[in-house]
Design a protein around this motif. Structure first.
Motif, PDB file in Angstrom:
ATOM      1  N   MET A 240       0.819  -1.212   0.204  1.00 34.33           N
ATOM      2  CA  MET A 240      -0.088   0.058   0.007  1.00 34.33           C
ATOM      3  C   MET A 240       0.744   1.220   0.080  1.00 34.33           C
ATOM      4  O   MET A 240       0.432   2.356  -0.479  1.00 34.33           O
ATOM      5  CB  MET A 240      -0.729  -0.010   1.309  1.00 34.33           C
ATOM      6  N   GLN A 241       2.242   0.968   0.506  1.00 37.46           N
ATOM      7  CA  GLN A 241       3.152   2.302   0.423  1.00 37.46           C
ATOM      8  C   GLN A 241       3.707   2.275  -1.003  1.00 37.46           C
ATOM      9  O   GLN A 241       4.447   3.409  -1.036  1.00 37.46           O
ATOM     10  CB  GLN A 241       4.057   2.001   1.511  1.00 37.46           C
ATOM     11  N   GLY A 242       3.471   1.447  -1.771  1.00 37.80           N
ATOM     12  CA  GLY A 242       4.048   1.451  -3.209  1.00 37.80           C
ATOM     13  C   GLY A 242       5.268   0.747  -3.316  1.00 37.80           C
ATOM     14  O   GLY A 242       5.962   0.929  -4.405  1.00 37.80           O
ATOM     15  N   ARG A 243       5.732   0.177  -2.293  1.00 36.14           N
ATOM     16  CA  ARG A 243       7.201  -0.576  -2.351  1.00 36.14           C
ATOM     17  C   ARG A 243       6.980  -1.793  -3.173  1.00 36.14           C
ATOM     18  O   ARG A 243       6.037  -2.499  -3.222  1.00 36.14           O
ATOM     19  CB  ARG A 243       7.479  -0.989  -0.984  1.00 36.14           C
ATOM     20  N   ASP A 244       8.153  -1.960  -3.887  1.00 34.11           N
ATOM     21  CA  ASP A 244       8.337  -3.351  -4.580  1.00 34.11           C
ATOM     22  C   ASP A 244       8.346  -4.311  -3.293  1.00 34.11           C
ATOM     23  O   ASP A 244       9.202  -4.077  -2.497  1.00 34.11           O
ATOM     24  CB  ASP A 244       9.688  -3.495  -5.651  1.00 34.11           C
ATOM     25  N   LEU A 245       8.112  -5.402  -3.704  1.00 33.25           N
ATOM     26  CA  LEU A 245       8.031  -6.777  -2.737  1.00 33.25           C
ATOM     27  C   LEU A 245       8.380  -8.105  -3.335  1.00 33.25           C
ATOM     28  O   LEU A 245       7.859  -8.486  -4.122  1.00 33.25           O
ATOM     29  CB  LEU A 245       6.687  -6.717  -2.094  1.00 33.25           C
ATOM     30  N   MET A 246       9.201  -8.631  -2.372  1.00 27.65           N
ATOM     31  CA  MET A 246       9.498 -10.238  -2.670  1.00 27.65           C
ATOM     32  C   MET A 246       8.806 -11.073  -1.548  1.00 27.65           C
ATOM     33  O   MET A 246       9.328 -10.900  -0.548  1.00 27.65           O
ATOM     34  CB  MET A 246      11.158 -10.466  -2.734  1.00 27.65           C
ATOM     35  N   GLY A 247       7.622 -11.807  -1.825  1.00 23.29           N
ATOM     36  CA  GLY A 247       7.145 -12.349  -0.879  1.00 23.29           C
ATOM     37  C   GLY A 247       7.445 -13.933  -0.816  1.00 23.29           C
ATOM     38  O   GLY A 247       7.150 -14.483  -1.831  1.00 23.29           O
TER      39      GLY A 247
ATOM     40  N   GLN B   7       5.176  -0.606 -10.021  1.00 25.18           N
ATOM     41  CA  GLN B   7       5.421  -1.320  -8.898  1.00 25.18           C
ATOM     42  C   GLN B   7       5.326  -2.794  -8.948  1.00 25.18           C
ATOM     43  O   GLN B   7       4.463  -3.160  -9.677  1.00 25.18           O
ATOM     44  CB  GLN B   7       4.232  -1.076  -7.713  1.00 25.18           C
ATOM     45  N   THR B   8       6.485  -3.504  -8.867  1.00 25.75           N
ATOM     46  CA  THR B   8       6.359  -4.857  -8.948  1.00 25.75           C
ATOM     47  C   THR B   8       6.376  -5.541  -7.838  1.00 25.75           C
ATOM     48  O   THR B   8       7.196  -5.472  -6.779  1.00 25.75           O
ATOM     49  CB  THR B   8       7.931  -5.233  -9.703  1.00 25.75           C
ATOM     50  N   LEU B   9       5.525  -6.793  -7.937  1.00 21.89           N
ATOM     51  CA  LEU B   9       5.650  -7.684  -6.654  1.00 21.89           C
ATOM     52  C   LEU B   9       5.836  -9.071  -7.065  1.00 21.89           C
ATOM     53  O   LEU B   9       5.513  -9.577  -8.241  1.00 21.89           O
ATOM     54  CB  LEU B   9       4.178  -7.605  -6.130  1.00 21.89           C
ATOM     55  N   MET B  10       6.608  -9.866  -6.452  1.00 29.10           N
ATOM     56  CA  MET B  10       6.880 -11.327  -6.580  1.00 29.10           C
ATOM     57  C   MET B  10       6.971 -12.106  -5.592  1.00 29.10           C
ATOM     58  O   MET B  10       7.143 -11.916  -4.420  1.00 29.10           O
ATOM     59  CB  MET B  10       8.409 -11.241  -7.339  1.00 29.10           C
ATOM     60  N   PHE B  11       5.814 -13.275  -5.737  1.00 26.06           N
ATOM     61  CA  PHE B  11       5.309 -14.214  -4.753  1.00 26.06           C
ATOM     62  C   PHE B  11       6.130 -15.568  -5.041  1.00 26.06           C
ATOM     63  O   PHE B  11       5.657 -15.949  -6.280  1.00 26.06           O
ATOM     64  CB  PHE B  11       4.116 -14.263  -4.635  1.00 26.06           C
ATOM     65  N   SER B  12       6.769 -16.224  -4.357  1.00 26.39           N
ATOM     66  CA  SER B  12       6.978 -17.506  -4.568  1.00 26.39           C
ATOM     67  C   SER B  12       7.154 -18.592  -3.326  1.00 26.39           C
ATOM     68  O   SER B  12       7.163 -18.012  -2.164  1.00 26.39           O
ATOM     69  CB  SER B  12       8.477 -17.412  -5.106  1.00 26.39           C
ATOM     70  N   ALA B  13       6.771 -19.773  -3.408  1.00 27.79           N
ATOM     71  CA  ALA B  13       6.819 -20.586  -2.227  1.00 27.79           C
ATOM     72  C   ALA B  13       8.251 -21.216  -1.949  1.00 27.79           C
ATOM     73  O   ALA B  13       8.427 -21.622  -0.895  1.00 27.79           O
ATOM     74  CB  ALA B  13       5.796 -21.822  -2.525  1.00 27.79           C
ATOM     75  N   THR B  14       8.998 -21.275  -2.875  1.00 25.86           N
ATOM     76  CA  THR B  14      10.497 -21.747  -2.872  1.00 25.86           C
ATOM     77  C   THR B  14      11.313 -20.568  -3.277  1.00 25.86           C
ATOM     78  O   THR B  14      10.900 -19.766  -3.815  1.00 25.86           O
ATOM     79  CB  THR B  14      10.636 -23.058  -3.502  1.00 25.86           C
ATOM     80  N   MET B  15      12.515 -20.798  -3.115  1.00 26.17           N
ATOM     81  CA  MET B  15      13.575 -19.881  -3.286  1.00 26.17           C
ATOM     82  C   MET B  15      14.747 -20.407  -4.005  1.00 26.17           C
ATOM     83  O   MET B  15      15.833 -20.530  -3.651  1.00 26.17           O
ATOM     84  CB  MET B  15      14.260 -18.826  -2.117  1.00 26.17           C
TER      85      MET B  15
ATOM     86  N   ILE C 171      16.085 -13.109 -10.996  1.00 22.03           N
ATOM     87  CA  ILE C 171      14.935 -12.347 -11.454  1.00 22.03           C
ATOM     88  C   ILE C 171      14.393 -11.283 -10.716  1.00 22.03           C
ATOM     89  O   ILE C 171      14.030 -10.149 -11.031  1.00 22.03           O
ATOM     90  CB  ILE C 171      13.762 -13.360 -11.644  1.00 22.03           C
ATOM     91  N   ALA C 172      14.551 -11.128  -9.364  1.00 20.63           N
ATOM     92  CA  ALA C 172      14.338 -10.326  -8.491  1.00 20.63           C
ATOM     93  C   ALA C 172      15.242  -9.146  -8.532  1.00 20.63           C
ATOM     94  O   ALA C 172      14.669  -8.223  -8.623  1.00 20.63           O
ATOM     95  CB  ALA C 172      14.341 -10.645  -6.852  1.00 20.63           C
ATOM     96  N   ASP C 173      16.417  -9.555  -8.697  1.00 19.37           N
ATOM     97  CA  ASP C 173      17.328  -8.142  -9.007  1.00 19.37           C
ATOM     98  C   ASP C 173      17.137  -7.681 -10.388  1.00 19.37           C
ATOM     99  O   ASP C 173      17.370  -6.254 -10.524  1.00 19.37           O
ATOM    100  CB  ASP C 173      18.765  -8.795  -8.912  1.00 19.37           C
ATOM    101  N   THR C 174      16.679  -8.246 -11.393  1.00 19.89           N
ATOM    102  CA  THR C 174      16.273  -7.873 -12.611  1.00 19.89           C
ATOM    103  C   THR C 174      15.097  -6.881 -12.912  1.00 19.89           C
ATOM    104  O   THR C 174      14.938  -5.838 -13.181  1.00 19.89           O
ATOM    105  CB  THR C 174      16.305  -8.603 -13.770  1.00 19.89           C
ATOM    106  N   TYR C 175      14.051  -7.381 -11.890  1.00 22.46           N
ATOM    107  CA  TYR C 175      12.807  -6.718 -12.037  1.00 22.46           C
ATOM    108  C   TYR C 175      12.127  -6.014 -10.859  1.00 22.46           C
ATOM    109  O   TYR C 175      11.317  -5.052 -11.074  1.00 22.46           O
ATOM    110  CB  TYR C 175      11.576  -7.911 -12.669  1.00 22.46           C
ATOM    111  N   LEU C 176      12.813  -6.125  -9.779  1.00 22.78           N
ATOM    112  CA  LEU C 176      12.480  -5.577  -8.720  1.00 22.78           C
ATOM    113  C   LEU C 176      13.434  -4.340  -8.305  1.00 22.78           C
ATOM    114  O   LEU C 176      14.494  -4.396  -8.508  1.00 22.78           O
ATOM    115  CB  LEU C 176      12.207  -6.521  -7.442  1.00 22.78           C
TER     116      LEU C 176
END
Length: 452
Positions: A37-44, A182-190, A197-202
């Motif tokens: 909601m604050q507009g931050r990119d996020l890796m969940g 704003q880019t959000l990425m969610f994953s169950a494993t890492m 990918i996170a470094d490229t798009y977030l």
């Protein structure tokens, strides 16, 4: 106690939530929503069944409601990419639940459905588009949709997108989206590649993690049963009979294996269905609807087709075939014990699958409890043919790209051995005389015939 109201969500969204089973935020929701909601990119990072869709969907819808006017023709405000049609449908249905009573418009485009109908729907634009990568690229190339005003990009099940080779599709799609987003990425494993990918798009992302990557749901009782390939179907029947009336999800390694196993279970009296990548979208939707409605008790699926299945009534997961990718084990057993319920997972391990089992136990950092059989000896493992391996003789060079396969295998074999191709050579031990029907040889997805 954290509530959805205390997170600052729109009153319209809170009203819609009152009509759902969501009463209090899950850990991933409570931690992710304020940052989004604050507009931050996020890796969940969170295991399956923890409410990731609401974690990104609720704050995304809140921000879109603030815009206050409809999108233009063919324009999209937020794009959510999912690796499978089933997951895309699940996301769309959840978002539609959250947007009841609001002007927010949610559309879905996936392969296997009419592209002309999708084009007609997109002509008026959409606030949120849920899409699988392949179909979205088709629509972009036709000029039927525009992402030039898209301010939000969500990558759901990013690890599975990586497994399915969607990284190239993601690069093509990202070129159409403004860098200021704003880019959000969610994953169950890492996996390691997810970090790249996170470094490229977030951009300067917040990392939210509510469970160690690869940790399965705590309420899933797990176990392994050592069993030869040819005996797996009969063992599965025994387990299913122990829990009559309880729904089960069975995983097969291959599409062909899923169909064969479902056919055998159906002959044995089970209400069973099968879904995989070769089934049409209508077939998959119909079978899933029957499973959700309780008209089907046992669903046989491949990894690709099962991603996104969110059915709280699934009590048992059976790994008829061990997964090739250890992270997929976590996704598989996450199909049970949904929304705080309890569930069980039993994996059938043949000699050739000991390597897969060891990779899973390494990921879990603990061995799976043995509930049947005993670990296979090293010599048995070494002698076992790998899943999918051709057990019969094949002509020299057969199957290689660019080489012509002989129409007469006997001549080809004789030529390779330097012998004349006149009289047929004696059959090697284990082969069958000409004209005799093939007998089941075990192997992944080839169940042994049930004794009469």
């Amino acid at each position: 106690m954290t509530t959805f109201a205390s997170l600052g969500l729109s009153p319209k969204i809170l009203t819609a939530l009152e009509k759902t089973t969501l009463k209090t935020p899950t850990p991933i929701q409570a931690q992710a929503i304020p940052h989004i909601m604050q507009g931050r990119d996020l890796m969940g990072l969170a295991q399956t069944g923890t409410g990731k869709t609401a974690a990104f969907g609720l704050p995304l819808l809140h921000r879109i409601l603030d815009i206050g006017h409809p999108p233009g023709p063919k324009m999209i405000r937020a794009l959510i990419l999912a690796p499978t049609r089933e997951l895309a449908l699940q996301i769309k249905e959840n978002l539609e639940t959250f947007t009841k009573g609001t002007p927010v418009k949610v559309l879905m485009v996936v392969g296997g459905a009419s592209i002309n109908r999708q084009t007609a729907s997109l002509s008026r634009g959409a606030d949120v588009l849920v899409a699988t990568p392949g179909r979205l690229i088709d629509l972009l190339e036709r000029g039927d949709v525009s992402l030039e005003k898209c301010g939000y990009l969500v990558l759901d099940e990013a690890d599975h997108m990586l497994d399915m080779g969607f990284i190239h599709s993601l690069r093509r799609i990202a070129k159409h989206i403004p860098l200021k987003r704003q880019t959000l990425m969610f994953s169950a494993t890492m996996p390691k590649d997810i970090t790249e990918i996170a470094d490229t798009y977030l951009r300067d992302p917040v990392k939210v993690q509510v469970a160690p990557p690869g940790k399965p749901a705590e309420k899933v009782t797990q176990g392994v049963h050592y069993i030869p390939n040819g005996d797996k179907a009969k063992l599965l029947e025994d387990y299913l009979k122990k829990h009559p009336g309880e729904q089960a999800l069975v995983f097969s390694r291959t599409k062909h294996g899923a169909d064969k196993l479902a056919k055998v279970l159906g002959q044995w009296g089970f209400r069973v269905g099968a879904i995989h990548g070769n089934r049409s979208q209508n077939q998959r939707d119909r079978i899933l609807s029957e499973f959700k409605a309780g008209e089907v008790d046992v669903l046989v699926a491949t990894d690709v087709a099962a991603r996104g299945i969110d059915i709280p009534t699934v009590r048992h997961v059976y790994n008829h075939d061990m997964p090739n990718v250890p992270e997929n084990y976590v996704h598989r057993i996450g199909r049970t014990a949904r929304a705080g319920a309890e569930g069980s997972s039993i994996s059938f391990c043949a000699p050739a699958e000991m390597g897969e089992l060891q990779a899973i136990e390494k990921l879990l950092k603990k061995p799976l409890p043995v509930i049947g059989g005993a670990p296979w000896a090293a010599d048995v493992v070494a002698a076992a043919p790998k899943p999918g391996q051709n057990r019969g003789a094949r002509p020299q060079g057969g199957g290689r790209q660019g080489q012509k396969m002989s129409s007469n295998p006997a001549k080809a074999a004789a030529k390779a051995a330097g012998k004349p191709a006149g009289r047929p050579q004696p059959s090697p031990q284990g082969s069958r005389p000409q004209g005799q029907k093939a007998r089941p040889q075990g192997g992944a997805g080839v169940p042994r015939r049930r004794p009469s």
